[in-house]
Scaffold this motif. Structure first.
Motif, PDB file in Angstrom:
ATOM      1  N   PHE A  11    -109.957  22.678 -56.838  1.00 44.24           N
ATOM      2  CA  PHE A  11    -109.640  22.940 -58.234  1.00 44.24           C
ATOM      3  C   PHE A  11    -108.572  21.954 -58.679  1.00 44.24           C
ATOM      4  O   PHE A  11    -107.553  21.783 -58.008  1.00 44.24           O
ATOM      5  CB  PHE A  11    -109.133  24.382 -58.379  1.00 44.24           C
ATOM      6  CG  PHE A  11    -108.831  24.789 -59.781  1.00 44.24           C
ATOM      7  CD1 PHE A  11    -109.790  25.413 -60.560  1.00 44.24           C
ATOM      8  CD2 PHE A  11    -107.575  24.564 -60.318  1.00 44.24           C
ATOM      9  CE1 PHE A  11    -109.513  25.801 -61.855  1.00 44.24           C
ATOM     10  CE2 PHE A  11    -107.282  24.941 -61.619  1.00 44.24           C
ATOM     11  CZ  PHE A  11    -108.261  25.562 -62.390  1.00 44.24           C
ATOM     12  N   ALA A  40    -124.473  22.677 -61.746  1.00 38.79           N
ATOM     13  CA  ALA A  40    -123.572  23.492 -62.546  1.00 38.79           C
ATOM     14  C   ALA A  40    -124.247  24.821 -62.863  1.00 38.79           C
ATOM     15  O   ALA A  40    -125.476  24.926 -62.824  1.00 38.79           O
ATOM     16  CB  ALA A  40    -123.203  22.761 -63.832  1.00 38.79           C
ATOM     17  N   PRO A  86    -113.977  18.295 -67.317  1.00 38.36           N
ATOM     18  CA  PRO A  86    -114.455  19.665 -67.122  1.00 38.36           C
ATOM     19  C   PRO A  86    -115.965  19.738 -66.900  1.00 38.36           C
ATOM     20  O   PRO A  86    -116.430  20.601 -66.148  1.00 38.36           O
ATOM     21  CB  PRO A  86    -114.049  20.365 -68.423  1.00 38.36           C
ATOM     22  CG  PRO A  86    -112.819  19.636 -68.849  1.00 38.36           C
ATOM     23  CD  PRO A  86    -113.088  18.194 -68.490  1.00 38.36           C
ATOM     24  N   THR A  89    -117.564  19.947 -63.396  1.00 39.80           N
ATOM     25  CA  THR A  89    -117.510  21.189 -62.631  1.00 39.80           C
ATOM     26  C   THR A  89    -118.898  21.567 -62.141  1.00 39.80           C
ATOM     27  O   THR A  89    -119.831  21.701 -62.932  1.00 39.80           O
ATOM     28  CB  THR A  89    -116.920  22.321 -63.477  1.00 39.80           C
ATOM     29  OG1 THR A  89    -115.557  22.018 -63.787  1.00 39.80           O
ATOM     30  CG2 THR A  89    -116.970  23.646 -62.722  1.00 39.80           C
ATOM     31  N   GLN A 119    -117.534  23.422 -53.838  1.00 36.97           N
ATOM     32  CA  GLN A 119    -117.244  23.664 -55.245  1.00 36.97           C
ATOM     33  C   GLN A 119    -116.178  22.712 -55.757  1.00 36.97           C
ATOM     34  O   GLN A 119    -115.118  22.553 -55.140  1.00 36.97           O
ATOM     35  CB  GLN A 119    -116.780  25.111 -55.445  1.00 36.97           C
ATOM     36  CG  GLN A 119    -116.379  25.451 -56.876  1.00 36.97           C
ATOM     37  CD  GLN A 119    -117.559  25.506 -57.816  1.00 36.97           C
ATOM     38  OE1 GLN A 119    -118.577  26.123 -57.501  1.00 36.97           O
ATOM     39  NE2 GLN A 119    -117.433  24.868 -58.983  1.00 36.97           N
ATOM     40  N   THR A 121    -114.061  22.283 -59.313  1.00 35.15           N
ATOM     41  CA  THR A 121    -113.750  22.895 -60.597  1.00 35.15           C
ATOM     42  C   THR A 121    -112.669  22.080 -61.295  1.00 35.15           C
ATOM     43  O   THR A 121    -111.593  21.874 -60.743  1.00 35.15           O
ATOM     44  CB  THR A 121    -113.274  24.343 -60.423  1.00 35.15           C
ATOM     45  OG1 THR A 121    -114.277  25.103 -59.742  1.00 35.15           O
ATOM     46  CG2 THR A 121    -112.996  24.983 -61.780  1.00 35.15           C
ATOM     47  N   SER A 123    -110.368  21.731 -64.764  1.00 30.72           N
ATOM     48  CA  SER A 123    -109.868  22.431 -65.934  1.00 30.72           C
ATOM     49  C   SER A 123    -109.321  21.441 -66.958  1.00 30.72           C
ATOM     50  O   SER A 123    -108.943  20.314 -66.630  1.00 30.72           O
ATOM     51  CB  SER A 123    -108.774  23.424 -65.544  1.00 30.72           C
ATOM     52  OG  SER A 123    -107.644  22.756 -64.995  1.00 30.72           O
TER      53      SER A 123
END
Length: 124
Positions: A11, A40, A86, A89, A119, A121, A123
């Protein structure tokens, strides 16, 4: 037995960088096509980048930001991801072909081995 093990997902904030790794075991892939795919939520799995010897391929949305590479001595595939957005992601997967022959870049159904996915991610 052939196994692809991914690592490096996580992340982070937009504009950051991340490097994904995929360690292959059970076979060597120095002259085989290998690739990174991503999926996604609610979307189809898509190719991100592929590599076979000196040839590389990138999907348009990541050109200039992502770099695919391999270390044949370590039998490992990498994806360096810079200027992350973003929309990057997704779950990222590595894939490899069993043979060295064939068209490049191969279609998704032509990859024989797949990693478990990691994963990523991003932001705002």
């Amino acid at each position: 037995q052939v196994q692809l093990v991914e690592s490096g997902g996580g992340f982070l904030q937009a504009g950051g960088s991340l490097r994904l790794s995929c360690a292959a075991s059970g076979s060597t892939f120095s002259n085989n096509a290998m690739a990174w795919f991503r999926q996604a939520p609610g979307k189809e799995r898509e190719i991100v980048a592929a590599i076979k010897w000196s040839s590389t391929y990138y999907t348009g949305s990541v050109k200039g930001r992502f770099t695919i590479s391999r270390d044949d001595a370590k039998n490992t595939l990498y994806l360096q991801m810079n200027s992350l957005k973003p929309e990057d992601t997704a779950v990222y997967y590595c894939a490899a072909r069993r043979t060295t022959a064939g068209y490049f870049p191969p279609g998704a159904r032509e990859y024989d081995y797949w990693g478990q996915g990691t994963q990523v991610t991003v932001s705002s």
